[in-house]
Write an enzyme that holds these catalytic residues in place. Structure first.
Site, short mmCIF file in Angstrom:
data_model
loop_
_atom_site.label_atom_id
_atom_site.label_comp_id
_atom_site.label_asym_id
_atom_site.label_seq_id
_atom_site.Cartn_x
_atom_site.Cartn_y
_atom_site.Cartn_z
N SER A 215 0.79 -1.09 -0.05
CA SER A 215 0.00 0.08 -0.05
C SER A 215 0.93 1.22 0.17
CB SER A 215 -0.75 -0.03 1.29
OG SER A 215 -1.35 1.27 1.26
N TYR B 8 -1.75 0.52 10.63
CA TYR B 8 -1.73 -0.04 9.06
C TYR B 8 -0.19 0.45 8.53
CZ TYR B 8 -3.45 -1.06 4.43
OH TYR B 8 -4.08 -1.38 3.28
#
Ligand SMILES: NC(=O)c1ccc[n+]([C@@H]2O[C@H](COP(=O)([O-])OP(=O)(O)OC[C@H]3O[C@@H](n4cnc5c(N)ncnc54)[C@H](OP(=O)(O)O)[C@@H]3O)[C@@H](O)[C@H]2O)c1
Length: 261
Positions: free
Chosen positions: A138, A151
């Site tokens: 990501s 995250y």
């Protein structure tokens, strides 16, 4: 000879789109996720095979490896399973959310890599050529943002695993590819992150002209696998045009500047 790929996270979003894209490109595909009934529905539609497994559990990963070893050769592994839980500040973070994110994004990638590398090597020995590993990390792995730390840390951890793996496999015909998407509008990702709060999830995409969709990411994966065997796409960072950076998201229609602006 038909090549065979394992795609994790195949029960929804990006993983499901990768299964569709690879089937369309002529691959045999084994989709993996926990929700077997969703995998079975996809199999019926596109002709994939599947195996239900919790990839954070060593026993499940071992069973998957045994199943694959006894059902043909393996040429590619696409790691899509993963996700985010919560958007708390560091000081408010919940241990179970952080633990979950580490296990599903980092630990599962390690367990699966360790279990399936021998099969990729066996596939090369049997069929010649090369093998592939692809990881969906990501842009959260590249830049932190407030409320993103758990995250950010998990995806950065996964990205470091990818870097180290590429160095460790130097000298072998095994490609190690990282695809790092920015905002992708999928059905479940943000909903799960925000504990099922549909309104808050929809608000995130409010007014954003064309966030990426799962098929955009799947196209890049399919391209990386179809590229000539000596070409390794180390890292593909991709975002919607409206998202110039993690912190710079245009809401409203994209339009060219006029002389009056
Ligand atoms: N959507 C975005 O904006 C975005 C952006 C950048 C990167 N990503 C990354 O792209 C990947 C896919 O995202 P997505 O948007 O497609 O999310 P998603 O629809 O929530 O998909 C997550 C997938 O992971 C599987 N999964 C979760 N825990 C698992 C476990 N313990 N064992 C096996 N499978 C498990 C889920 O299946 P089951 O629940 O059936 O197990 C599901 O298929 C993730 O790694 C995410 O971090 C997403």
């Amino acid at each position: 000879m038909t090549r065979r790929a394992v795609v994790t996270g195949a029960s929804s979003g990006i993983g499901e789109a990768v299964v569709r894209a690879l089937r369309a490109a002529g691959w045999d595909v084994v989709g993996v996720a926990r929700r077997g009934e969703r995998l079975a529905a996809l199999d019926a539609e596109v002709g994939s095979a599947s195996f239900a497994a919790d990839l954070t559990q060593e026993g499940d990963v071992a069973s998957l490896a045994e199943h694959l070893a006894s059902s043909g050769e393996l040429h590619a592994v696409v790691h899509v399973a993963g996700g985010a839980r919560g958007s708390d500040r560091v000081e408010d973070g919940r241990a179970e959310d952080w633990r979950w994110m580490f296990e599903v994004n980092v630990l599962s990638a390690q367990l699966l890599t360790a279990a399936l590398l021998p099969l990729l090597r066996r596939g090369i020995a049997a069929d010649g050529g090369h093998a592939d590993t692809v990881f969906i990390t990501s842009t959260a792995a590249q830049n932190a943002y407030p409320g993103g730390a758990g995250y950010n840390a998990a995806k950065a951890g996964e990205s470091m695993l990818v870097h180290a793996l590429r160095l460790e496999l130097n000298g072998e015909p095994i490609r190690v590819v990282e695809v790092a998407p920015g905002m992708v509008r999928t059905e479940e990702f943000t909903l799960n992150r925000l504990g099922g709060d549909r309104e808050a999830a929809d608000r995130l995409y409010d007014g954003v002209e064309q966030p990426l969709v799962a098929a955009d990411v799947a196209d890049v994966v399919a391209y990386a696998l179809a590229a000539p065997g000596h070409v390794n796409l180390d890292l593909v960072t991709m975002r919607p045009v409206a998202q110039s950076a993690q912190h710079l998201l245009a809401r409203g229609p994209l339009q060219p500047r006029t002389t009056e602006d």
